[in-house]
Write a protein that holds these residues in place. Structure first.
Motif, PDB file in Angstrom:
ATOM      1  N   GLU A   9       0.837  -1.207   0.000  1.00 21.17           N
ATOM      2  CA  GLU A   9       0.000   0.000   0.000  1.00 21.17           C
ATOM      3  C   GLU A   9       0.872   1.257   0.000  1.00 21.17           C
ATOM      4  O   GLU A   9       0.593   2.222  -0.720  1.00 21.17           O
ATOM      5  CB  GLU A   9      -0.918  -0.013   1.222  1.00 21.17           C
ATOM      6  N   LEU A  10       1.914   1.246   0.809  1.00 14.04           N
ATOM      7  CA  LEU A  10       2.820   2.397   0.871  1.00 14.04           C
ATOM      8  C   LEU A  10       3.441   2.672  -0.494  1.00 14.04           C
ATOM      9  O   LEU A  10       3.507   3.818  -0.943  1.00 14.04           O
ATOM     10  CB  LEU A  10       3.923   2.168   1.905  1.00 14.04           C
ATOM     11  N   THR A  65      15.063   6.258   3.205  1.00 13.11           N
ATOM     12  CA  THR A  65      15.851   5.135   3.723  1.00 13.11           C
ATOM     13  C   THR A  65      14.892   4.014   4.134  1.00 13.11           C
ATOM     14  O   THR A  65      13.684   4.245   4.296  1.00 13.11           O
ATOM     15  CB  THR A  65      16.679   5.564   4.953  1.00 13.11           C
ATOM     16  N   ARG A  66      15.439   2.846   4.325  1.00 13.49           N
ATOM     17  CA  ARG A  66      14.605   1.715   4.762  1.00 13.49           C
ATOM     18  C   ARG A  66      14.005   2.020   6.133  1.00 13.49           C
ATOM     19  O   ARG A  66      12.846   1.696   6.405  1.00 13.49           O
ATOM     20  CB  ARG A  66      15.437   0.429   4.835  1.00 13.49           C
ATOM     21  N   GLU A  67      14.788   2.664   6.947  1.00 14.46           N
ATOM     22  CA  GLU A  67      14.319   3.010   8.291  1.00 14.46           C
ATOM     23  C   GLU A  67      13.121   3.957   8.218  1.00 14.46           C
ATOM     24  O   GLU A  67      12.144   3.806   8.950  1.00 14.46           O
ATOM     25  CB  GLU A  67      15.461   3.667   9.076  1.00 14.46           C
ATOM     26  N   GLU A  68      13.214   4.942   7.322  1.00 14.95           N
ATOM     27  CA  GLU A  68      12.115   5.902   7.172  1.00 14.95           C
ATOM     28  C   GLU A  68      10.864   5.198   6.676  1.00 14.95           C
ATOM     29  O   GLU A  68       9.752   5.447   7.172  1.00 14.95           O
ATOM     30  CB  GLU A  68      12.526   7.033   6.222  1.00 14.95           C
ATOM     31  N   MET A  69      11.035   4.304   5.719  1.00 12.88           N
ATOM     32  CA  MET A  69       9.877   3.563   5.199  1.00 12.88           C
ATOM     33  C   MET A  69       9.280   2.686   6.297  1.00 12.88           C
ATOM     34  O   MET A  69       8.062   2.549   6.403  1.00 12.88           O
ATOM     35  CB  MET A  69      10.285   2.706   4.008  1.00 12.88           C
ATOM     36  N   ALA A  70      10.159   2.101   7.116  1.00 18.48           N
ATOM     37  CA  ALA A  70       9.690   1.229   8.195  1.00 18.48           C
ATOM     38  C   ALA A  70       8.802   2.010   9.171  1.00 18.48           C
ATOM     39  O   ALA A  70       7.760   1.519   9.611  1.00 18.48           O
ATOM     40  CB  ALA A  70      10.882   0.624   8.929  1.00 18.48           C
ATOM     41  N   THR A  71       9.201   3.227   9.483  1.00 18.45           N
ATOM     42  CA  THR A  71       8.400   4.025  10.433  1.00 18.45           C
ATOM     43  C   THR A  71       7.062   4.411   9.829  1.00 18.45           C
ATOM     44  O   THR A  71       6.081   4.586  10.550  1.00 18.45           O
ATOM     45  CB  THR A  71       9.138   5.302  10.877  1.00 18.45           C
ATOM     46  N   MET A  72       7.021   4.525   8.496  1.00 17.21           N
ATOM     47  CA  MET A  72       5.767   4.938   7.850  1.00 17.21           C
ATOM     48  C   MET A  72       4.710   3.841   7.918  1.00 17.21           C
ATOM     49  O   MET A  72       3.512   4.127   7.845  1.00 17.21           O
ATOM     50  CB  MET A  72       6.028   5.331   6.395  1.00 17.21           C
TER      51      MET A  72
END
Lengths: 130, 238
Positions: B162-163, B187-194
């Motif tokens: 969905e993201l 970053t992967r981290e930013e996507m993870a938080t989303m």
């Protein structure tokens, strides 16, 4: 050679008028106010605490209390070569462009150099703050 | 030495059509241009910080800004990505609360600032500006509700799909090779938080999506290869 940053020392009577425009704010964490080559979005008046100026991440100077920083740049729509950072537990007043227009009605009661500076700001034609 | 900036005409803003001043006449726009303060924020520089005093409205001309909130455990999560034509700080105008989030540039971003008193007067004089802000608030609210629902009802794989589709809608471009590129570096981290998951989990699922031929990566950009399969995977209800 870089000039020292411009700030304006304000008298008690100017500060009294500024206080009527809004409440002060105390920063609970150290915060960047603006960065090098930016125009400050508001002018900052230091009441107590510490406001430091940096260039290339190196501390250049600090501002004494009751001084306005960023006023010249905001009014002249100019950029500042220095960045400004406020330390934790610092209390500031803020002057945005609209507040500066409001101060124009009291310009006779302001310090001469302050009054001279703010009269340079061109008010909007069809939308006024009066 | 203090340098002069050129006063930029709002009529020439590349985001005018997407912004809150899209229906405003030239004369009123000229006033906005005279009153605004324009700055470029480099990657990592903040427009405002969570908990600080609100000054007014920020209009994004070009670039991307991440809006983040820090929880009690000190962890930061992205709640929104604001792009050209979006506004920031508008909620604080009406609620009189301090900033509820931090806004940080993801890349070189040009932003125009209008102080609170001025923008409130513009809203009174120009109802279309008010309507545009209401529309943006409504859209934000809808997105927040969808996100909340997804966090409760979807698994990580579905949320990631969905993201990617959401990012494709907001930042998708067709590149020179006719491929669908998500033109945003996260970053992967930013996507993870989303999507409310751990870094390791999102890395695993992105690899899985790549192996399944749903996406590919070139440099720091993701490309969508099979949009239909991603839509199926996202389990969209609309």
């Amino acid at each position: 050679m870089d000039r020292k940053p411009q700030f304006l020392k304000l008298s008690k009577k100017s500060l009294q008028l500024i206080k009527k425009l809004g409440n002060p704010f105390t920063y609970t964490v150290s915060t960047d106010l603006f960065y090098e080559n930016q125009t400050p979005i508001v002018a900052y008046i230091l009441l107590e605490g510490e406001l430091i100026l940096t260039k290339n991440r190196r501390e250049i100077s600090s501002i004494p209390p009751c001084s306005a920083l960023g006023l010249v740049e905001l009014i002249g729509n100019k950029t500042c070569q220095y960045a400004a950072k406020v330390k934790k537990d610092t209390t500031l007043y803020f002057l945005d462009k609209s507040s500066i227009f409001e101060l124009l009605t009291f310009k006779d009661k302001l310090d001469q150099d302050f009054a001279q500076l703010i009269t340079q700001l061109e008010p909007p034609l069809c939308i006024t703050c009066q | 030495m203090v340098q002069s900036t050129k006063s930029q005409n709002c009529s020439n803003c590349p985001s005018l059509a997407k912004g809150i001043f899209c229906s405003v006449e030239e004369s009123a726009l000229a006033d906005v241009a005279r009153h605004k303060v324009t700055n470029t924020y480099k990657k990592g520089q903040t427009l405002f910080v969570q908990g600080n005093h609100p000054f007014g409205l920020f209009c994004i001309s070009t670039g991307n800004i991440k809006v983040t909130k820090v929880g009690v455990n000190g962890k930061e999560s992205i709640v929104r990505i604001a792009s050209a034509g979006d506004v920031l700080g508008h909620r604080s105008l009406f609620t009189n609360q301090f900033y509820m989030a931090t806004a940080t540039a993801l890349e070189d971003t040009k932003v125009c600032f209008l102080d609170k008193k001025f923008i409130l007067k513009v809203m009174q004089k120009e109802p279309t500006v008010s309507m545009q802000i209401i529309e943006k608030l409504s859209t934000d609210m809808g997105k927040a509700e969808s996100k909340l629902s997804s966090l409760h009802q979807k698994n990580v794989r579905e949320r990631l799909a969905e993201l990617l589709l959401i990012l494709k809608e907001s930042h998708g471009t067709i590149d020179t090779e006719d491929k669908l590129k998500i033109n945003l570096k996260l970053t992967r981290e930013e996507m993870a938080t989303m999507i409310g998951t751990a870094n390791e989990t999102i890395i695993r699922f992105i690899s899985e999506f790549k192996e399944a031929g749903l996406i590919e990566q070139k440099g720091k950009y993701l490309y969508i290869k099979d949009e239909e399969k991603l839509i199926d995977l996202a389990n969209l209800s609309y």
